[in-house]
Scaffold this motif. Structure first.
Motif, mmCIF file in Angstrom:
data_model
loop_
_atom_site.group_PDB
_atom_site.id
_atom_site.type_symbol
_atom_site.label_atom_id
_atom_site.label_comp_id
_atom_site.label_asym_id
_atom_site.label_seq_id
_atom_site.Cartn_x
_atom_site.Cartn_y
_atom_site.Cartn_z
ATOM 1 N N THR A 137 93.333 -52.135 94.104
ATOM 2 C CA THR A 137 93.379 -53.232 95.065
ATOM 3 C C THR A 137 92.239 -54.243 94.910
ATOM 4 O OG1 THR A 137 92.135 -51.883 96.623
ATOM 5 C CG2 THR A 137 94.542 -51.803 96.773
ATOM 6 N N CYS A 138 91.418 -54.113 93.879
ATOM 7 C CA CYS A 138 90.256 -54.990 93.722
ATOM 8 C C CYS A 138 90.685 -56.441 93.516
ATOM 9 C CB CYS A 138 89.390 -54.528 92.543
ATOM 10 S SG CYS A 138 87.880 -55.498 92.369
ATOM 11 N N THR A 139 90.129 -57.339 94.301
ATOM 12 C CA THR A 139 90.469 -58.762 94.185
ATOM 13 C C THR A 139 89.909 -59.389 92.913
ATOM 14 O OG1 THR A 139 88.513 -59.343 95.493
ATOM 15 C CG2 THR A 139 90.605 -59.089 96.669
ATOM 16 N N TRP A 140 88.890 -58.794 92.340
ATOM 17 C CA TRP A 140 88.299 -59.340 91.121
ATOM 18 C C TRP A 140 89.243 -59.181 89.939
ATOM 19 C CZ3 TRP A 140 86.574 -57.855 86.257
ATOM 20 C CH2 TRP A 140 85.731 -58.767 85.619
ATOM 21 N N LEU A 141 90.093 -58.164 89.963
ATOM 22 C CA LEU A 141 91.015 -57.935 88.853
ATOM 23 C C LEU A 141 92.086 -59.002 88.760
ATOM 24 C CD1 LEU A 141 91.590 -54.081 89.029
ATOM 25 C CD2 LEU A 141 90.245 -55.347 87.362
ATOM 26 N N ALA A 142 92.480 -59.555 89.905
ATOM 27 C CA ALA A 142 93.551 -60.556 89.972
ATOM 28 C C ALA A 142 94.793 -59.975 89.296
ATOM 29 C CB ALA A 142 93.101 -61.870 89.366
ATOM 30 N N SER A 143 95.388 -60.709 88.375
ATOM 31 C CA SER A 143 96.605 -60.233 87.712
ATOM 32 C C SER A 143 96.347 -59.879 86.253
ATOM 33 C CB SER A 143 97.696 -61.299 87.820
ATOM 34 O OG SER A 143 97.251 -62.470 87.163
ATOM 35 N N ARG A 144 95.124 -59.514 85.942
ATOM 36 C CA ARG A 144 94.762 -59.169 84.569
ATOM 37 C C ARG A 144 95.347 -57.812 84.175
ATOM 38 N NH1 ARG A 144 91.003 -62.950 82.086
ATOM 39 N NH2 ARG A 144 90.188 -61.168 80.980
ATOM 40 N N THR A 145 95.577 -57.638 82.899
ATOM 41 C CA THR A 145 96.066 -56.375 82.379
ATOM 42 C C THR A 145 94.910 -55.381 82.336
ATOM 43 O OG1 THR A 145 97.625 -57.573 80.993
ATOM 44 C CG2 THR A 145 97.226 -55.269 80.443
ATOM 45 N N THR A 146 95.105 -54.232 82.967
ATOM 46 C CA THR A 146 94.043 -53.227 83.056
ATOM 47 C C THR A 146 94.477 -51.948 82.370
ATOM 48 O OG1 THR A 146 94.858 -52.385 85.165
ATOM 49 C CG2 THR A 146 93.207 -54.148 85.254
ATOM 50 N N LEU A 147 93.528 -51.093 82.164
ATOM 51 C CA LEU A 147 93.763 -49.777 81.591
ATOM 52 C C LEU A 147 93.344 -48.750 82.645
ATOM 53 C CD1 LEU A 147 94.326 -47.956 79.097
ATOM 54 C CD2 LEU A 147 91.917 -48.211 78.527
ATOM 55 N N ALA A 148 94.248 -47.804 82.950
ATOM 56 C CA ALA A 148 93.944 -46.779 83.948
ATOM 57 C C ALA A 148 93.257 -45.599 83.261
ATOM 58 C CB ALA A 148 95.228 -46.323 84.635
ATOM 59 N N LEU A 149 92.149 -45.164 83.859
ATOM 60 C CA LEU A 149 91.390 -44.012 83.359
ATOM 61 C C LEU A 149 91.002 -43.138 84.539
ATOM 62 C CD1 LEU A 149 88.735 -45.685 81.010
ATOM 63 C CD2 LEU A 149 90.683 -44.339 80.286
ATOM 64 N N PRO A 150 90.883 -41.830 84.318
ATOM 65 C CA PRO A 150 90.311 -40.993 85.378
ATOM 66 C C PRO A 150 88.852 -41.412 85.594
ATOM 67 C CG PRO A 150 91.375 -39.646 83.690
ATOM 68 C CD PRO A 150 91.348 -41.041 83.180
ATOM 69 N N ILE A 151 88.399 -41.358 86.822
ATOM 70 C CA ILE A 151 87.060 -41.860 87.135
ATOM 71 C C ILE A 151 85.970 -41.099 86.389
ATOM 72 C CG2 ILE A 151 86.737 -40.460 89.205
ATOM 73 C CD1 ILE A 151 85.363 -42.962 90.453
ATOM 74 N N ASP A 152 86.158 -39.782 86.202
ATOM 75 C CA ASP A 152 85.135 -39.029 85.475
ATOM 76 C C ASP A 152 85.048 -39.488 84.013
ATOM 77 O OD1 ASP A 152 87.618 -37.938 84.846
ATOM 78 O OD2 ASP A 152 86.896 -35.870 84.779
ATOM 79 N N GLU A 153 86.190 -39.806 83.403
ATOM 80 C CA GLU A 153 86.187 -40.303 82.023
ATOM 81 C C GLU A 153 85.588 -41.705 81.946
ATOM 82 O OE1 GLU A 153 89.345 -41.350 78.457
ATOM 83 O OE2 GLU A 153 89.966 -40.000 80.068
#
Length: 181
Positions: A137-153
């Motif tokens: 939900t971060c507003t800084w990301l906007a509609s950019r393509t992201t990569l999901a990672l586990p937080i520990d990784e």
């Protein structure tokens, strides 16, 4: 400037050869003078670079909302009069877009939250070539393509939490809430 230093050092070495092969001291003094000039140019270059970074304007202060709802200033930046007006009116700073090339500041994670977060495997999102990890939900990301990672990784890879969406605080609080009976 570094080319000038290199040329001066080469000249000093070139002048040192005749100073050692002949008995004239003038060559040795010229070599010492060229070495001193090279040192002066290095110090001048350092001073100019330092001065140019000091002249850059500081980023405005961001206002951070804690889990309790209180706003606290982000002490990584200096405050401007406009920021104080926004804080007095109850407004928040406009989100920084990744297109602007400006990174959000790093979240100041509490030690207790850090202990919880290091054991979680909840997914966070990262942008390629960017140092922060974010909530969906971060507003800084906007509609950019992201990569999901586990937080520990993400933490093991050197990513740090975003101060805009406060992933460490949010995920630690959610874990505490779910652990309660």
């Amino acid at each position: 400037m570094l080319y000038i230093v290199l040329l001066l050092v080469l000249a000093a070495l070139g002048l040192l050869v005749p100073a050692l092969t002949t008995s004239q001291h003038v060559w040795a003094w010229l070599s010492v003078g060229a070495s001193g000039a090279a040192a002066f140019v290095l110090v001048l270059d350092w001073w100019l670079r330092r001065r140019s970074t000091d002249d850059q304007p500081a980023a405005p202060t961001a206002v951070r909302t804690t889990a309790v709802g209180a706003t606290t200033p982000d002490l990584d930046h200096q405050a401007s009069p406009d920021d104080q007006d926004k804080q007095d009116q109850g407004g928040t700073d406009t989100p920084i877009s990744p297109d602007q090339g400006i990174e959000p500041p790093e979240e100041d994670t509490d030690a207790a939250d850090l202990l919880i977060v290091t054991d979680l495997t909840t997914e966070v999102h990262v942008l390629d070539e960017r140092p922060r990890y974010h909530l969906t939900t971060c507003t800084w990301l906007a509609s950019r393509t992201t990569l999901a990672l586990p937080i520990d990784e993400a933490r093991q890879l050197g990513f740090t939490p975003c101060a805009t969406c406060h992933p460490d605080n949010t995920l630690a609080e959610a874990h505490r809430t779910s652990a309660r009976p």
